[in-house]
Structure formats: C-alpha cells, structure tokens
Design an enzyme around this catalytic site. Structure first.
Site, PDB file in Angstrom:
ATOM      1  CB  CYS A  42      -0.900  -0.003   1.233  1.00 41.95           C
ATOM      2  SG  CYS A  42      -2.031   1.410   1.285  1.00 41.95           S
ATOM      3  CG  ASP A  44      -0.641   4.020   5.300  1.00 42.60           C
ATOM      4  OD1 ASP A  44       0.284   4.501   5.996  1.00 42.60           O
ATOM      5  OD2 ASP A  44      -1.838   4.046   5.626  1.00 42.60           O
ATOM      6  NE  ARG A  46      -0.622   4.840   8.749  1.00 40.42           N
ATOM      7  CZ  ARG A  46      -1.909   4.698   9.089  1.00 40.42           C
ATOM      8  NH1 ARG A  46      -2.273   4.913  10.340  1.00 40.42           N
ATOM      9  NH2 ARG A  46      -2.793   4.333   8.201  1.00 40.42           N
ATOM     10  CG  HIS A  97      -1.634  -1.096   5.956  1.00 43.49           C
ATOM     11  ND1 HIS A  97      -2.125  -0.043   6.693  1.00 43.49           N
ATOM     12  CD2 HIS A  97      -1.750  -0.725   4.659  1.00 43.49           C
ATOM     13  CE1 HIS A  97      -2.495   0.934   5.874  1.00 43.49           C
ATOM     14  NE2 HIS A  97      -2.280   0.538   4.627  1.00 43.49           N
ATOM     15  CB  CYS A 100      -5.730  -0.192   4.864  1.00 46.63           C
ATOM     16  SG  CYS A 100      -5.405   0.285   3.145  1.00 46.63           S
TER      17      CYS A 100
HETATM   18 ZN    ZN Z   1      -3.347   1.227   3.036  1.00 44.13          ZN
END
Ligand code: ZN
Length: 208
Positions: A42, A44, A46, A97, A100
C-alpha cells in the site's frame, strides 16, 4: 527547515555513514540489481518495505492505494512483468495492513472529491459485499476495516495467481499474502501458496 530539505541533509549523512563503513558499497549497488522479492504494498506512508530492514537492492517495489492487483493496470503489470521475466524474482509478496485508509474508504460512501480513489477501490467495495455477513458480526468499524484488509490481500493473491504472467513464468514464483498489524508492528502471513499445479485451488482454500 522544510521536509524535502531535511531529506537531502539526511541523505548526505546516510551516504557518508555507509561510505565510511563500506567504501565499495555504492560501486556494488550501481553495478547490478538482483532482488529476490517483488513487494506489492500500500502507498500508506506507515508501511514501507523498510519495515523488514531491507537494504537497497533487495526488494523490487510496486505500491498503490490498498495494494491492489489488476490486469488492466499498466503500472502494476509492467512492474510484475519486469520482476518475473527480467529480474526473475522467486517471491511476490502482497502486503496489506490494518488501519488502511483505502479499505476504510471502501466501507464508507464515495467521496465526490476523490473520483480516482473511488474508481480504484471499487473492487474492495465488491469484496465487502461478498463478505457482508462475516464483516457485520465484527464488534467495531476498526475490526471490519482490519478484516476487510486481510480479505483484500487474499483477493489480490488470487488475482495474481490468475495472471498469465505468473502462470507462464519460466522460473517458479511463490506468492505470499501478508498483513502488517500496525498496533503490534508485526507482519503476519495470511497465505503462502507454493507454485504448484493446483495453486488456484490452494488459494481458494486459503480464502475460506
Ligand atoms: Zn493502506
């Protein structure tokens, strides 16, 4: 100091540290790449592949919102093609994750200001509809997001298995479905289907 400026300063320090420790490191890095793994994750911030302590050169990477695999996505298919055909990676890891945002969005009404995101996560909305009963029984919205993120990983693994690029790969490719539990900082295996003749059946079994 702006954040990009800080990134440049940190890069100087990082490259100096490595050079001091191993003066030949960057010469080796420049000569070739032989990653063993393609990471489909992803976007993302993090969940970078660095959570595995991977070093440059070890992981070939494709990231998008909610780690989606679609055979009409030229970005994904070109990365997959290069990884499997040219680099001949042995493993493809789809890593989703918990917490999300892309999965959360799929559990909420579409946001008019995000038409591209809405279009991308249409498949997760359909997946949600397929698993309505299981998701409804969960005690909270957060729990539904986390479980749907796991189901999404399994669906993307299944989509990978069905792709001609994987089925016709000259070198066997093992596909892994992982989830990153953000609260624990831990990666967990959802499916680890070996590359076998009955791999689609094995994936369906993992989907429950
Ligand atoms: Zn995500």
């Amino acid at each position: 100091m702006t954040y990009p400026k800080r990134m440049l300063v940190e890069n100087l320090a990082w490259s100096d540290e490595i050079n001091n420790r191993d003066p030949a490191y960057f010469r080796r890095l420049a000569s070739n790449q032989q990653p063993n793994v393609l990471w489909i994750g992803c976007s993302d911030s993090r969940v970078p592949e660095a959570i595995t302590r991977a070093m440059p050169g070890e992981i070939f990477v494709h990231r998008n919102i909610a780690n989606l695999v679609a055979d009409n996505d030229d970005n994904l298919t070109s990365v997959l093609e290069y990884a499997v055909t040219a680099l001949q990676v042995e493993h493809v890891i789809v890593c989703g994750h918990h917490c999300c945002g892309g999965v959360q969005a799929a559990l909420r009404p579409p946001v008019p200001e995000l038409p591209n995101v809405n279009r991308r996560i249409g498949g997760i909305r359909r997946l949600c509809a397929l698993h309505t009963t299981e998701l409804r029984e969960l005690p909270s919205f957060e729990a539904r997001v986390d479980r749907l993120a796991e189901l999404n990983v399994l669906a993307q693994v299944q989509a990978l298995h069905a792709m001609p690029l994987i089925q016709s790969a000259r070198r066997p490719v093992q596909i892994h479905g992982w989830i990153f539990s953000m609260l624990e900082g831990r990666l967990k295996t959802l499916t680890d289907t070996p590359w076998t003749a009955n791999r689609n059946a094995a994936t369906e079994a993992a989907m429950g």
